[in-house]
Design an enzyme around this catalytic site. Structure first.
Site, PDB file in Angstrom:
ATOM      1  N   SER A 146      16.999   6.679   1.483  1.00 23.78           N
ATOM      2  CA  SER A 146      16.062   6.281   0.429  1.00 23.78           C
ATOM      3  C   SER A 146      16.532   6.701  -0.952  1.00 23.78           C
ATOM      4  O   SER A 146      16.395   5.948  -1.917  1.00 23.78           O
ATOM      5  CB  SER A 146      14.678   6.881   0.712  1.00 23.78           C
ATOM      6  OG  SER A 146      14.211   6.501   1.976  1.00 23.78           O
ATOM      7  N   HIS A 195      13.706  10.565  -3.896  1.00 27.63           N
ATOM      8  CA  HIS A 195      13.626   9.232  -4.496  1.00 27.63           C
ATOM      9  C   HIS A 195      13.872   9.298  -6.006  1.00 27.63           C
ATOM     10  O   HIS A 195      14.639   8.505  -6.557  1.00 27.63           O
ATOM     11  CB  HIS A 195      12.254   8.619  -4.226  1.00 27.63           C
ATOM     12  CG  HIS A 195      12.010   8.335  -2.781  1.00 27.63           C
ATOM     13  ND1 HIS A 195      10.799   7.854  -2.314  1.00 27.63           N
ATOM     14  CD2 HIS A 195      12.806   8.454  -1.691  1.00 27.63           C
ATOM     15  CE1 HIS A 195      10.878   7.686  -1.009  1.00 27.63           C
ATOM     16  NE2 HIS A 195      12.079   8.051  -0.610  1.00 27.63           N
TER      17      HIS A 195
END
Length: 254
Positions: A146, A195
């Site tokens: 991610s 992230h």
């Protein structure tokens, strides 16, 4: 003179044809081999784990134990975890969503940059995501691509902005907002720090490559700046990994 759709031209000029560039031709022709290789490695690692839960898989496999990003072990010198954690996934939904985004973003960006530069951009974003995950917590193991995928979003956002396109009116802007909201929902085992770190370093990668090209520096300048960004992320991750925290290897963030 010869009449043409653009006016009167001499016979020699009228025979000339201007090559028209489409969005596909401008995107480049390089095969996205690095993107395909990353997807293949992630898929093989997931299958080798032998755990195929939909939302979450077992954390007792050999690959997980030796590859997961975990602050105390990074502090003990297992620096490879800064990279290998980005190739492991927890559950079918986790790997499926990440690989779909990686394919969509990676193939387009790699065709524009070429495989070598794209590989460096991806590595920079991955290491930035590892740094961000450790800034958030050193006490919880983290897996997933991610952070690197968010880095590709960050790269795309900067490039779109540079070309005068409003990112918030694009699919990438929608995906970014959707993922941020998803990351912040209560009870979500999602590494928001990972992230954000990937997004930041992906955006920085776009900036340094653009500046290197704008200043017409040597061909090695852009890649060298990306290596520098990666080194900063590694040093930062090592420093953060040394921070103490309550060990909680029973949970995993993604």
């Amino acid at each position: 003179m010869t009449p043409t759709p653009v006016g009167m031209r001499c016979p020699e000029c009228a025979k000339q044809r201007t090559k028209v560039h489409t969005s596909r031709s401008l995107a480049g022709t390089a095969e996205p081999l690095v993107t395909y290789a990353i997807i293949a490695i992630c898929a093989i690692a997931f299958l080798a784990g032998g755990q195929f839960g939909v939302s979450e898989s077992s954390t007792s496999t050999w690959l997980y134990r030796n590859g997961v990003l975990f602050g105390p072990l990074v502090h003990d010198g297992e620096l490879w975890r800064l990279v290998t954690g980005g190739f492991l996934h927890s559950g079918l939904l986790h790997i499926g969503f990440n690989m779909l985004l990686l394919y969509w973003l990676g193939t387009e960006i790699e065709r524009r940059l070429g495989s070598f530069r794209f590989g460096l951009v991806y590595l920079t974003a991955l290491l930035g995501g590892s740094l961000g995950a450790l800034v958030q917590t050193t006490a919880t193991p983290t897996v997933g691509a991610s952070g690197a995928v968010f880095g590709l979003m960050g790269y795309a956002l900067v490039e779109m902005r540079r070309q005068g396109v409003n990112p918030l009116q694009s699919q990438i802007g929608f995906l970014l907002i959707f993922n941020v909201v998803l990351s912040l929902r209560p009870g979500a085992n999602i590494s928001f720090g990972g992230h954000l770190g990937g997004l930041l370093f992906g955006a920085l990668a776009a900036v340094v490559l653009h500046e290197a090209a704008r200043r017409r520096g040597p061909a090695w300048l852009g890649p060298a700046l990306l290596v520098g960004l990666s080194a900063i992320a590694v040093v930062g991750a090592i420093l953060m990994a040394g921070q103490t925290g309550i060990t909680d290897s029973g949970n995993v963030t993604r």
